[in-house]
Scaffold this active site. Structure first.
Site, PDB file in Angstrom:
ATOM      1  N   ASP A  19       0.792  -1.220  -0.195  1.00  0.00           N
ATOM      2  CA  ASP A  19       0.064   0.181  -0.066  1.00  0.00           C
ATOM      3  C   ASP A  19       0.927   1.018  -0.467  1.00  0.00           C
ATOM      4  O   ASP A  19       1.735   1.359   0.521  1.00  0.00           O
ATOM      5  CB  ASP A  19      -1.101   0.164   0.817  1.00  0.00           C
ATOM      6  CG  ASP A  19      -2.162   1.055   1.613  1.00  0.00           C
ATOM      7  OD1 ASP A  19      -2.826   1.983  -0.029  1.00  0.00           O
ATOM      8  OD2 ASP A  19      -1.600   2.092   2.825  1.00  0.00           O
ATOM      9  N   ASP A  21      -0.213   5.230   0.677  1.00  0.00           N
ATOM     10  CA  ASP A  21      -0.230   5.893   1.896  1.00  0.00           C
ATOM     11  C   ASP A  21      -0.257   5.376   3.991  1.00  0.00           C
ATOM     12  O   ASP A  21      -1.242   4.521   4.067  1.00  0.00           O
ATOM     13  CB  ASP A  21      -2.249   6.559   1.660  1.00  0.00           C
ATOM     14  CG  ASP A  21      -2.008   7.552   0.505  1.00  0.00           C
ATOM     15  OD1 ASP A  21      -0.903   7.862  -0.204  1.00  0.00           O
ATOM     16  OD2 ASP A  21      -2.938   6.803  -0.496  1.00  0.00           O
ATOM     17  N   GLY A  56      -6.786   3.892   3.658  1.00  0.00           N
ATOM     18  CA  GLY A  56      -7.715   2.387   2.517  1.00  0.00           C
ATOM     19  C   GLY A  56      -8.433   2.641   2.038  1.00  0.00           C
ATOM     20  O   GLY A  56      -9.279   2.087   0.977  1.00  0.00           O
ATOM     21  N   ARG A  59     -12.322   7.422  -2.473  1.00  0.00           N
ATOM     22  CA  ARG A  59     -12.287   8.663  -1.937  1.00  0.00           C
ATOM     23  C   ARG A  59     -13.553   9.039  -2.005  1.00  0.00           C
ATOM     24  O   ARG A  59     -14.214   9.991  -1.488  1.00  0.00           O
ATOM     25  CB  ARG A  59     -12.194   9.614  -3.465  1.00  0.00           C
ATOM     26  CG  ARG A  59     -11.900  10.709  -3.280  1.00  0.00           C
ATOM     27  CD  ARG A  59     -11.414  11.679  -4.371  1.00  0.00           C
ATOM     28  NE  ARG A  59     -10.070  11.569  -5.212  1.00  0.00           N
ATOM     29  CZ  ARG A  59      -9.840  11.727  -6.171  1.00  0.00           C
ATOM     30  NH1 ARG A  59     -10.719  12.762  -7.040  1.00  0.00           N
ATOM     31  NH2 ARG A  59      -8.995  11.061  -6.985  1.00  0.00           N
ATOM     32  N   SER A 124      -5.911   4.912  -3.897  1.00  0.00           N
ATOM     33  CA  SER A 124      -5.542   6.379  -4.787  1.00  0.00           C
ATOM     34  C   SER A 124      -5.082   6.167  -6.076  1.00  0.00           C
ATOM     35  O   SER A 124      -4.157   5.731  -7.030  1.00  0.00           O
ATOM     36  CB  SER A 124      -4.161   6.638  -3.600  1.00  0.00           C
ATOM     37  OG  SER A 124      -3.954   7.927  -4.571  1.00  0.00           O
ATOM     38  N   LYS A 125      -6.317   7.551  -7.335  1.00  0.00           N
ATOM     39  CA  LYS A 125      -5.732   7.889  -7.983  1.00  0.00           C
ATOM     40  C   LYS A 125      -4.970   8.578  -8.577  1.00  0.00           C
ATOM     41  O   LYS A 125      -5.014   8.732  -9.692  1.00  0.00           O
ATOM     42  CB  LYS A 125      -7.425   8.617  -8.668  1.00  0.00           C
ATOM     43  CG  LYS A 125      -8.850   7.532  -8.731  1.00  0.00           C
ATOM     44  CD  LYS A 125      -9.953   7.929  -9.571  1.00  0.00           C
ATOM     45  CE  LYS A 125     -10.536   7.313  -9.820  1.00  0.00           C
ATOM     46  NZ  LYS A 125     -11.175   7.320  -8.649  1.00  0.00           N
ATOM     47  N   ASN A 126      -3.936   9.295  -7.302  1.00  0.00           N
ATOM     48  CA  ASN A 126      -3.214  10.192  -6.980  1.00  0.00           C
ATOM     49  C   ASN A 126      -1.996   9.291  -7.291  1.00  0.00           C
ATOM     50  O   ASN A 126      -0.672   9.416  -6.809  1.00  0.00           O
ATOM     51  CB  ASN A 126      -2.915  11.810  -6.559  1.00  0.00           C
ATOM     52  CG  ASN A 126      -4.135  12.089  -6.693  1.00  0.00           C
ATOM     53  OD1 ASN A 126      -4.516  12.823  -7.647  1.00  0.00           O
ATOM     54  ND2 ASN A 126      -4.996  12.268  -5.270  1.00  0.00           N
TER      55      ASN A 126
HETATM   56  C1  G6P Z   1      -5.789   5.612  -0.746  1.00  0.00           C
HETATM   57  C2  G6P Z   1      -5.730   5.977   1.299  1.00  0.00           C
HETATM   58  C3  G6P Z   1      -6.866   6.872   1.364  1.00  0.00           C
HETATM   59  C4  G6P Z   1      -8.249   7.823   0.240  1.00  0.00           C
HETATM   60  C5  G6P Z   1      -8.078   6.766  -1.182  1.00  0.00           C
HETATM   61  C6  G6P Z   1      -8.691   7.286  -2.568  1.00  0.00           C
HETATM   62  O1  G6P Z   1      -6.433   4.139   0.804  1.00  0.00           O
HETATM   63  O2  G6P Z   1      -5.600   5.426   1.987  1.00  0.00           O
HETATM   64  O3  G6P Z   1      -6.544   7.862   2.750  1.00  0.00           O
HETATM   65  O4  G6P Z   1      -9.293   8.069   0.547  1.00  0.00           O
HETATM   66  O5  G6P Z   1      -6.441   6.401  -1.106  1.00  0.00           O
HETATM   67  O6  G6P Z   1      -7.123   8.071  -2.692  1.00  0.00           O
HETATM   68  P1  G6P Z   1      -7.226   9.034  -3.816  1.00  0.00           P
HETATM   69  O7  G6P Z   1      -6.153   9.541  -4.146  1.00  0.00           O
HETATM   70  O8  G6P Z   1      -7.873   8.707  -5.085  1.00  0.00           O
HETATM   71  O9  G6P Z   1      -8.722  10.627  -3.297  1.00  0.00           O
HETATM   72 MG    MG Z   2      -2.233   2.960   3.512  1.00  0.00          MG
END
Ligand code: G6P
Ligand code: MG
Length: 225
Positions: A19, A21, A56, A59, A124-126
């Site tokens: 993972d 973040d 985790g 969004r 995450s998309k980022n």
């Molecule tokens: C990860 C993070 C979450 C976040 C998710 C979507 O799982 O732990 O906190 O909401 O990604 O991330 P994004 O950058 O796509 O909003």
């Molecule tokens: Mg995480």
């Protein structure tokens, strides 16, 4: 004398799915601050403690956990998600390799040197942008992120996708997670599981460490053996 039937030993761990973040870097904190700012602006109750349940989580699911049963139209929800994402994007602009959490880079280097595989498995998309800013691309064989599958964690889909891309069976991969949703996803997919953080959060994982600090490949494989 009757011998007990032979039990299949689990296959050796050949790959790791990390993972992002809260595992490789502390962007979990940036996600939290972005949600806190949005919640404050909207007058919605939110706190660091509530945020533990958002770790985790995608969004959209995160926003739904914040708004709960308050009625919002779809375009309002979309606008709030876009605003939170902009706050998050602003926060990650300055991320550098120095922002890797302790132990992350040495472990990825050891995995590569040992001829084992490493994938990213982040909702995450980022994630790809953060990985590039951290300079981690060369150490990852596969990037599975928020664009890879439809079903977010706690569904196992993202990790199953990562394992398939690595060419490994789930049982030969260990998922490294800081979130309860991620540990649940790993177990649901038949993966080995490594939890980082307090047992209240990642207690279902097979192996638990406070963080990756000091976690060598030898230590990790021994804990999973
Ligand atoms: C990860 C993070 C979450 C976040 C998710 C979507 O799982 O732990 O906190 O909401 O990604 O991330 P994004 O950058 O796509 O909003
Ligand atoms: Mg995480």
């Amino acid at each position: 004398m009757n011998r007990p039937p032979p039990t299949e030993p689990p296959p050796a761990v050949r790959g790791f799915i990390f993972d992002l973040d809260g595992v490789l870097t502390d962007t979990a904190e940036f996600h939290y601050r972005a949600w806190q700012r949005l919640a404050d602006e909207e007058g919605l109750p939110f706190s660091r403690a509530v945020n533990e349940h958002l770790r985790g989580v995608s969004r959209r699911e995160s926003l739904m956990l914040i708004v709960q049963d308050r009625a919002y139209a779809e375009d309002q929800l979309q606008a709030m998600m876009a605003r939170k994402n902009q706050y998050y994007l602003d926060a990650i602009q300055d991320i550098r390799p120095a922002d890797l959490l302790p132990g992350a880079r040495p472990l990825l280097e050891e995995i590569k040197a040992a001829g084992l595989k490493a994938a990213l498995g982040s909702a995450s998309k980022n994630a790809a942008e953060v990985i590039d800013r951290l300079g981690l691309r060369p150490l990852l064989d596969v990037i599975a992120d928020g664009h890879s599958v439809a079903q977010p964690k706690p569904a196992p889909d993202l990790f199953l996708y990562a394992a398939e891309q690595l060419g490994l069976l789930p049982a030969a991969c260990a998922v490294v997670e800081d979130a309860a949703a991620g540990v649940t996803a790993a177990i649901a997919g038949g993966f080995r599981s490594v939890g980082l953080g307090p047992p209240e959060r990642v207690g279902d994982a097979e192996v638990i460490f406070p963080s990756l600090a000091g976690v060598t490949l030898t230590k990790l494989l021994a804990a999973l053996a």
